[in-house]
Scaffold this active site. Sequence first.
Site, mmCIF file in Angstrom:
data_model
loop_
_atom_site.group_PDB
_atom_site.id
_atom_site.type_symbol
_atom_site.label_atom_id
_atom_site.label_comp_id
_atom_site.label_asym_id
_atom_site.label_seq_id
_atom_site.Cartn_x
_atom_site.Cartn_y
_atom_site.Cartn_z
ATOM 1 N N HIS A 1 -2.170 -2.264 -9.709
ATOM 2 C CA HIS A 1 -3.208 -1.700 -8.842
ATOM 3 C C HIS A 1 -4.362 -2.673 -8.686
ATOM 4 O O HIS A 1 -4.658 -3.436 -9.610
ATOM 5 C CB HIS A 1 -3.729 -0.372 -9.403
ATOM 6 N N HIS B 1 0.889 -1.189 0.000
ATOM 7 C CA HIS B 1 0.000 0.000 0.000
ATOM 8 C C HIS B 1 0.917 1.227 0.000
ATOM 9 O O HIS B 1 1.737 1.375 -0.901
ATOM 10 C CB HIS B 1 -0.925 -0.115 1.218
ATOM 11 N N ASP C 1 2.421 5.746 -6.585
ATOM 12 C CA ASP C 1 3.640 5.774 -5.777
ATOM 13 C C ASP C 1 4.937 5.891 -6.578
ATOM 14 O O ASP C 1 5.927 6.398 -6.067
ATOM 15 C CB ASP C 1 3.720 4.498 -4.914
#
Length: 375
Positions: A260, A221, A311
């Site tokens: 994802h 995450h 990210d």
Amino acid sequence: MAEQKLSGAGLRGQSAGETALCTVGKSGSGLTYRGFDIQTLANNARFEEVAYLLLKGKLPNRAELDAYVARLKSLRGLPDALRAVLEQIPADAHPMDVMRTGASMLGNLETEESFDAQQDVADRFVAALPSIIAYWYRFSHGGERIETQTDDDSTGAHFLHLLHGRAPSRLHADAMNVSLILYAEHEFNASTFTARVCASTLSDLHSCVTGAIGTLRGPLHGGANEAAMEMIEGFDSPDDAERGMLEKLERKEKIMGFGHAIYRESDPRNAIIKKWAAKLADDVGDSVLYPVSVRCEEVMWREKKLFCNADFFHASAYHFMDIPTKLFTPIFVMARVTGWCAHVFEQRANNRIIRPSADYTGPEHRDWVPIDQRD
Ligand SMILES: CC(=O)SCCNC(=O)CCNC(=O)[C@H](O)C(C)(C)COP(=O)(O)OP(=O)(O)OC[C@H]1O[C@@H](n2cnc3c(N)ncnc32)[C@H](O)[C@@H]1OP(=O)(O)O
Ligand SMILES: O=C([O-])CC(=O)C(=O)O
């Protein structure tokens, strides 16, 4: 009772409730906050405006935004007892553990006595979390007891100011503003779901946020931005990155910052932060890290049809702003606390305790064996 059989490890594809806060992978560029497209927000909004939108349900007008920014500024100071706790945490602690402790300690000192106080508690979190991490970092790494009450107009500039001991450039303040907007909210992701589960027991907001921080910490995450940084800084050229990535794929390693759970072809936040990473690379005259990142993106798409999530380019963007890698995920917390709190409000407004069932896979009925007769 008729049993509805759902499938999908990780509850994938199953609706677990309703929200009016966010859509992921549905309309516009693929991400909306209360109906506003992420691209529009990143181009036009201040993070504090987005926080207001999420937490209070509408875009603020000029007077409301000015008052909200002034309020957040007034809440940046930390109580002595919290500073004393932060001073006990060693320099080699993970900053996400510091965030978790900071959030929890705040709950001891400024307990949410009634849900009527939830907006105040949320505002305090938005204002104080950057101060918490910066205070600990500067004390544990340099022995300095910094003043966290700054006059910076934005949360991002405030954080960079505290971290580096000087006001940031316009470019850095703007990049942080966009980054915080991109990370603010994302529907029923793992950390937000944690916050909602906690809220569903009618627990307090500090407990919901503390649990969510622990969930965000993991490399699958929020922790992926740090893991991505560690990977890209190990490559000294795009060709080296290509070789390294192919070897990792050969070894079937997970590559952090890619893929994802909901998006299938791209994460709309990536195109936005990638542009900012390019600007920041230009600013520092980088000729390695950004091209390495671009090559990683190309290799992953070519080989696996896996795309960068939010990210991946955050890693180089933050690095170019001279932010230590281990502080990357705490920045995610500073932003996502707005989404977490807004989800807690939503859960409380229409609550039923979240308590799913499990498919039992253990042994059938067994007879008790007295302890002296066991193998
Ligand atoms: C802001 C955020 O939190 S974004 C997410 C940040 N996390 C990361 O970047 C960690 C790396 N990525 C991953 O681990 C995953 O893509 C997750 C956790 C984000 C999503 O997990 P899932 O929903 O289970 O992924 P998904 O079902 O799309 O995976 C499909 C296949 O691609 C593989 N895959 C997915 N992501 C990656 C990756 N980053 N590297 C290598 N292989 C991957 C999976 O192993 C799976 O293969 P399998 O079918 O052989 O097991
Ligand atoms: O939605 C998810 O699963 C993870 C994510 O991108 C986020 O929380 O921003």
